[in-house]
Design an enzyme around this catalytic site. Structure first.
Site, short mmCIF file in Angstrom:
data_model
loop_
_atom_site.label_atom_id
_atom_site.label_comp_id
_atom_site.label_asym_id
_atom_site.label_seq_id
_atom_site.Cartn_x
_atom_site.Cartn_y
_atom_site.Cartn_z
N CYS A 1 -0.47 4.15 2.29
CA CYS A 1 -0.30 3.90 3.73
C CYS A 1 1.16 4.06 4.14
CB CYS A 1 -0.72 2.48 4.12
SG CYS A 1 -2.14 1.84 3.26
N ASP A 2 2.07 3.58 3.31
CA ASP A 2 3.46 3.44 3.76
C ASP A 2 4.48 4.29 3.01
OD1 ASP A 2 2.62 1.54 5.60
OD2 ASP A 2 2.76 -0.08 4.15
N CYS B 1 0.83 -1.20 0.00
CA CYS B 1 0.00 0.00 0.00
C CYS B 1 0.87 1.26 0.00
CB CYS B 1 -0.92 -0.01 1.22
SG CYS B 1 -1.92 1.49 1.35
#
Ligand code: NAP
Length: 329
Positions: free
Chosen positions: A139-140, A136
């Site tokens: 997200c990261d 992701c």
């Protein structure tokens, strides 16, 4: 065990599930929407959506919130529920069991459970998951500011997320097993023309390397020459497609060789009363637009199915025989 009876159960709250809830609510059906986590599905993993008609550029999370609010406006009950199994009772009603023991029961289901990112299946992947290996970008991505990043895959996700990652990484190297990408031309162009992007063609990852701190690099193999090499990176973003979420289904439903559920044009499956929409459905493309279109059809087909059942005096739930008959109407 407590049964919660409804006319329709919608499983999954990505774009397809939220659209199904909108139309079910608008049709004043007695429906419940079950979602394991926060509503939005893959939208929550998408930075920017630029191909949803009427919304030129909208954040994935913003669109998820808008869809969720819009569905809520029409009054369908939305419930947190991690679905364990979906079975049928002797009357043909679907029993959707959620964590905690509650069982939602209805004569029809619209199943929109989407998919889970595929694993590469190489040494180091499990070991360094969360320590440099991720699925992701939104997200990261920010964890890899100024660092070298590798993206694996050649589809829309890899290329689109690769472009997104250029805002963080000092360099983003896409590694693809063939010599051409399957991603849409517009997405390819955006990535390939970026000054921080690079591509290694015809190459597969053999191992994800690292130490106690996390990922340090990749062991690569050129599939044409067999030559091996190493690439120094600290972030590895894997976008090689999805596996459809079908494990909860307690009985066989017809699917394609990759496991995606097959439907007819009205989103009916091989199980009477079980309708499918969104990424879990076997189809040519998986877009937000196709997900919501299919979900719209699925709800109207489910409504017609329920009406047919009722007309046969089976308002309390269908016997499999009657359900089968209704399916062919
Ligand atoms: P995808 O289209 O299935 O592409 C997967 C990519 O990963 C392919 O390039 C494939 O290579 C590669 N791959 C698969 N298994 C591999 C393995 N074991 N090792 C190395 N490479 C592997 O998946 P996706 O990109 O996640 O997209 C899924 C769906 O969502 C698609 O329908 C896509 O169009 C849609 N989507 C749309 C957008 C958008 O419109 N903005 C954004 C994201 C996703 P090959 O090419 O050699 O098969």
């Amino acid at each position: 065990m407590e049964y919660r009876d409804h006319e329709l159960i919608i499983v999954g709250a990505g774009p397809a599930g939220l659209c199904a809830a909108l139309y079910a609510g608008r049709s004043e059906m007695d429906a419940v929407l079950l979602e394991a986590g926060i509503a939005g599905g893959q939208l929550l993993l998408t930075e920017l959506v630029d191909d949803y008609p009427g919304l030129e550029d909208v954040g994935g999370m913003e669109l998820a919130q808008k869809m969720s609010d819009h569905a809520a406006k029409f009054g369908v009950e939305a419930t947190q529920g991690n679905v364990g199994t979906i079975t049928r009772d002797e009357q043909g009603r679907f029993l959707v069991e959620v964590d905690g023991g509650d069982v939602y029961r209805a004569p029809a289901v619209v199943y929109t459970a989407g998919g889970t990112p595929k694993r590469l299946g190489v040494p180091g992947e499990e070991e360094f998951m969360g320590k440099g290996v991720t699925y992701c970008a939104i997200c990261d991505g920010a964890f890899f500011k100024g660092e070298e990043i590798a993206v694996i895959g050649g589809g829309d996700s890899a290329v689109e997320e690769g472009e997104f990652l250029t805002r963080y990484g000092s360099k983003v190297t896409l590694i693809h097993r063939r010599d051409e990408l399957r991603a849409q031309a517009v997405l390819q162009r955006r990535f390939l023309e970026h000054e921080k992007s690079d591509v290694i063609w015809n190459t597969v990852v053999e191992e994800i390397l690292g130490d106690e701190k996390g990922v340090t690099g990749l062991a690569l193999r050129d599939v044409e020459t067999g030559e091996t090499s190493e690439l120094s990176v600290t972030g590895v973003f894997i976008f090689i497609g999805f596996t459809p979420n079908v494990d909860v289904l307690g009985e066989h439903v017809d699917h394609d060789p990759s496991g995606y559920i097959e439907t007819d044009r009205d989103m009916r499956t091989s199980i009477p009363g079980f309708f499918v929409a969104g990424d879990v459905r076997s189809q040519l493309v998986r877009q937000i637009t196709t997900a919501v279109g299919d979900a719209t059809t699925a709800v109207f087909a489910a409504e017609k199915y329920l009406l047919d059942l009722k007309e046969r005096g089976e308002a309390e739930g269908a016997s499999p025989e009657i359900a089968q008959e209704a399916q062919t109407v």
